[in-house]
Each structure stands twice: as C-alpha cells, then as structure tokens.
Write a protein that holds these residues in place. Structure first.
Motif, PDB file in Angstrom:
ATOM      1  N   THR A  66       0.863  -1.370  -0.213  1.00 50.79           N
ATOM      2  CA  THR A  66      -0.127   0.019   0.078  1.00 50.79           C
ATOM      3  C   THR A  66       0.780   1.297  -0.074  1.00 50.79           C
ATOM      4  OG1 THR A  66      -1.827  -1.118   1.216  1.00 50.79           O
ATOM      5  CG2 THR A  66      -1.842   1.455   1.332  1.00 50.79           C
ATOM      6  N   LEU A  67       1.890   0.938   0.685  1.00 50.49           N
ATOM      7  CA  LEU A  67       2.835   2.426   0.956  1.00 50.49           C
ATOM      8  C   LEU A  67       3.543   2.660  -0.394  1.00 50.49           C
ATOM      9  CD1 LEU A  67       3.825   4.658   2.733  1.00 50.49           C
ATOM     10  CD2 LEU A  67       5.498   3.109   3.483  1.00 50.49           C
ATOM     11  N   LEU A  68       3.896   1.681  -1.133  1.00 51.43           N
ATOM     12  CA  LEU A  68       4.604   1.852  -2.141  1.00 51.43           C
ATOM     13  C   LEU A  68       3.911   2.269  -3.399  1.00 51.43           C
ATOM     14  CD1 LEU A  68       7.671   1.347  -3.002  1.00 51.43           C
ATOM     15  CD2 LEU A  68       7.277  -0.777  -3.721  1.00 51.43           C
ATOM     16  N   PHE A  69       2.838   1.681  -3.443  1.00 49.03           N
ATOM     17  CA  PHE A  69       1.907   1.825  -4.928  1.00 49.03           C
ATOM     18  C   PHE A  69       0.968   3.084  -4.525  1.00 49.03           C
ATOM     19  CE2 PHE A  69       3.795  -2.462  -5.065  1.00 49.03           C
ATOM     20  CZ  PHE A  69       4.758  -2.079  -6.014  1.00 49.03           C
ATOM     21  N   GLN A  70       0.666   3.711  -3.523  1.00 47.37           N
ATOM     22  CA  GLN A  70      -0.509   4.447  -3.324  1.00 47.37           C
ATOM     23  C   GLN A  70      -0.403   5.628  -4.586  1.00 47.37           C
ATOM     24  OE1 GLN A  70      -3.123   4.835  -1.711  1.00 47.37           O
ATOM     25  NE2 GLN A  70      -3.694   6.851  -1.954  1.00 47.37           N
ATOM     26  N   PRO A  71       0.594   6.178  -5.114  1.00 50.37           N
ATOM     27  CA  PRO A  71       0.617   7.487  -6.103  1.00 50.37           C
ATOM     28  C   PRO A  71      -0.136   6.756  -7.154  1.00 50.37           C
ATOM     29  CG  PRO A  71       2.957   7.393  -4.996  1.00 50.37           C
ATOM     30  CD  PRO A  71       2.056   5.970  -4.524  1.00 50.37           C
ATOM     31  N   LEU A  72       0.216   5.625  -7.547  1.00 49.54           N
ATOM     32  CA  LEU A  72      -0.566   5.053  -8.770  1.00 49.54           C
ATOM     33  C   LEU A  72      -2.252   4.753  -8.610  1.00 49.54           C
ATOM     34  CD1 LEU A  72       1.724   2.051  -9.720  1.00 49.54           C
ATOM     35  CD2 LEU A  72       1.376   3.934 -11.064  1.00 49.54           C
ATOM     36  N   ASP A  73      -2.409   4.575  -7.454  1.00 47.75           N
ATOM     37  CA  ASP A  73      -3.923   4.452  -7.090  1.00 47.75           C
ATOM     38  C   ASP A  73      -4.422   6.011  -7.308  1.00 47.75           C
ATOM     39  OD1 ASP A  73      -6.267   3.203  -6.573  1.00 47.75           O
ATOM     40  OD2 ASP A  73      -6.161   3.851  -4.563  1.00 47.75           O
ATOM     41  N   LEU A  74      -3.822   7.140  -6.817  1.00 48.61           N
ATOM     42  CA  LEU A  74      -4.291   8.400  -6.781  1.00 48.61           C
ATOM     43  C   LEU A  74      -4.235   8.785  -8.221  1.00 48.61           C
ATOM     44  CD1 LEU A  74      -3.644  11.382  -4.543  1.00 48.61           C
ATOM     45  CD2 LEU A  74      -2.781  11.813  -7.080  1.00 48.61           C
TER      46      LEU A  74
END
Length: 329
Positions: A66-74
């Motif tokens: 979650t911490l690593l890939f949060q920017p892609l979700d945003l």
C-alpha cells in the motif's frame, strides 16, 4: 545434660537426610497456580490459530504494498473522474500529465493523498482476505489442491467478505484521492458523510465494487495457481521461488486487471458522486455518454500497474511468511 541437646548420631543423621529429600522433592514439583509460566496464556492460544497467523501475514504484506503503490492509485482515481470538457482536437490527458500536475499543484507528498484511509482499508482488508482464503481452502480443499474453477471460487469468496467489510473505508479513500473533498481525517470524513448523506452513502458503489473485486480475485487466484503448477519442479524447489512467484503474480494481475477495469470506473464514479447515480446502470450510462466506450478503460494503465504489483508483492510476502510459520498457504 539437657534432653533437647541429646543426639543419637546414627538416628539423627538418617532423620535429617530424609527431611532434606522430602524438601527437595516438594520444591521440584510444578506449581498448580494459574500464573505458572509452564501453562500457555490466552494470548498464546489465540496466536497459535492458523487463520490468525494468515491474517497477520496478510496485513504485513498489505502494509508494504500500500505504501509503495499509493501514487498509482491516486493517479488512477484522478483520471477516472476527469470530465470530458476539453475542446475538440485538444490533447488527451494521460497518466504522465496527471502525475506531474499533482506534483506541481500539491507537491510530491500530494501523490500520497489518501494514504491514511488506504492503510485503514488495506492493512485489515488484506488480512481479512488472506485469513478468509486460508480458512475456505482448509475447509473445502484440505486433502488436495483446488482446480482452476475452484480457485476462482476461493478468490472471489474471500474478496467478497473483505470487500463488504471494508467498503466504508474504501468510499472515504476514493473521495480523498479524487481531490473534490476537503476532509481532514478519516474519522472526520466518516462523521461528515453520516451527517450530510446518511450512513447508506458509505456503501455507495457496493454492486460495482463486488463486480470489480470478486472477479479480479477469482481470475487472479486461478491464473496464479495454474501458472505455479505449470512450473518445472526444479524451478519450484529452487532458491528463486520468491522471484518466480512474483513473476506469476504479475502475469495473473495484468489479465485480471484488464478484465475488471470497466467495473472499477463505474465504482469510482458512484463513490465520488453518489447523489448523481441511483443505480449502477445510471453510472454506466453516464460514463458511456460522457466518454464513449473508451471511458470504461480510463485509468487502466496506473490501475493495472498498481493492482498487478500490489497483488504480486502481497502474495509473495504472504507465502514466504506463512512458510516461515510452518503453514502451507
């Protein structure tokens, strides 16, 4: 001579020796007190449960991904909520454009906007998913490995339980990422939604969420398990198992993401603007009228990257942790 000081050498020595033996044997016996260190505590008994171990392993894997890939979700959420208000002939807004626009207007940390609800959703959510998956697998397929169709059932069933449980936090996370709401905290957002829109708004997009998550997990588990079965024995037993598992997860994630992308777009619209859509079909008609058929695949690239890498990492970490605990995942 006083009688109290009179001693018979042989008899006195035997009596003292017997008393020492009795004292030594009584001190060696374990205490029957409930606080004895030899008896397991309630916490030890709880932590020994395999389903709870699966929950802990899943939660740890969910934290990392979650911490690593949060920017892609945003970026995915921003792409899906863009209105079709561009002039004819204007260049299309893509993932890179949105990415740098967020950095320019909200600084670098703006890419992690919504990470708090993401943590609140993914850490327990991934734990619930893996513990449910493990429990279902042990209950129905304890004697053998599930087939392709059975793997779909396992993945979809576990995801439905986790998805319904964590849906209120999913709604808040989506609104944080959309940039349309000025929520300060997750607790404040939950209170605001309940007061202004009613508790029912926290379950907006339930149908679209299940139509997205259940097929994704079912398809993912099917492709993932079948890909691992197809590997040669020398690879499956080598020291490169984590890397091989990650590769299988990437292939399975890409296929599952593309198959469920339209449902993700509809889900996002319903959760960001629940007042506009009474039914799932209303959101489907709006997306098609506003953006055409291609609108159902908006945000497909960042979502595929995020979901694929998150799922691959989560499953790899989960299986390694379960193996260290002596459990078969």
């Amino acid at each position: 001579m006083q009688s109290g000081s009179f001693k018979v050498p042989g008899i006195t020595t035997a009596i003292e020796e017997r008393e020492r033996r009795e004292l030594s044997s009584s001190s060696a016996q374990p205490s029957s007190s409930p606080s004895s260190s030899s008896s397991p505590s309630a916490m030890d008994i709880v932590l020994a449960h395999p389903a709870l171990k699966a929950f802990m392993c899943g939660s740890l894997s969910g934290t990392c991904s979650t911490l690593l890939f949060q920017p892609l979700d945003l970026v995915k959420t921003r792409l899906q909520t863009l209105h079709n208000n561009m002039l004819p002939g204007a260049p299309k807004v893509g993932m890179i454009t949105v990415f740098f626009n967020v950095i320019r207007t909200e600084k670098l940390l703006g890419l992690w906007k919504g990470v708090s609800p993401s943590f609140m959703r993914c850490i327990p959510g991934v734990g619930i998913y893996f513990s449910t998956f493990y429990s279902l697998k042990q209950h129905f397929f304890q004697d053998g490995s599930p087939g392709a169709g059975e793997a779909v059932f396992l993945g979809a069933g576990a995801r439905c339980v986790a998805g319904i449980t964590m849906l209120p936090i999913t709604v808040i996370k989506t609104r944080f990422e959309s940039g349309r709401y000025n929520y300060i905290s997750v607790a404040g957002a939950l209170k605001s939604v309940c007061q202004n829109e009613g508790p029912r708004a926290l379950y907006s997009g339930l149908t679209a969420t299940l139509l997205r998550d259940a097929p994704f997990s079912g398809i993912y588990v099917m492709f993932y398990s079948q890909a691992k079965k197809a590997l040669p024995q020398e690879i499956s037993s080598s020291s490169f198992v984590p890397l091989v598992n990650f590769g299988c997860g990437v292939v399975a994630g890409i296929l599952a993401s593309l198959a469920t992308q339209p449902a993700d777009v509809v889900k996002t619209h319903m959760q960001v603007s629940p007042a506009l859509y009474c039914k799932t079909s209303d959101a489907i008609r709006f997306v098609y009228a506003e953006h055409g058929f291609s609108g159902f695949f908006r945000g497909a690239v960042p979502r595929s990257l995020r979901r694929t890498l998150m799922a691959a990492m989560a499953w790899t970490v989960y299986e390694q942790l379960m193996a260290r605990m002596g459990l078969k995942s």
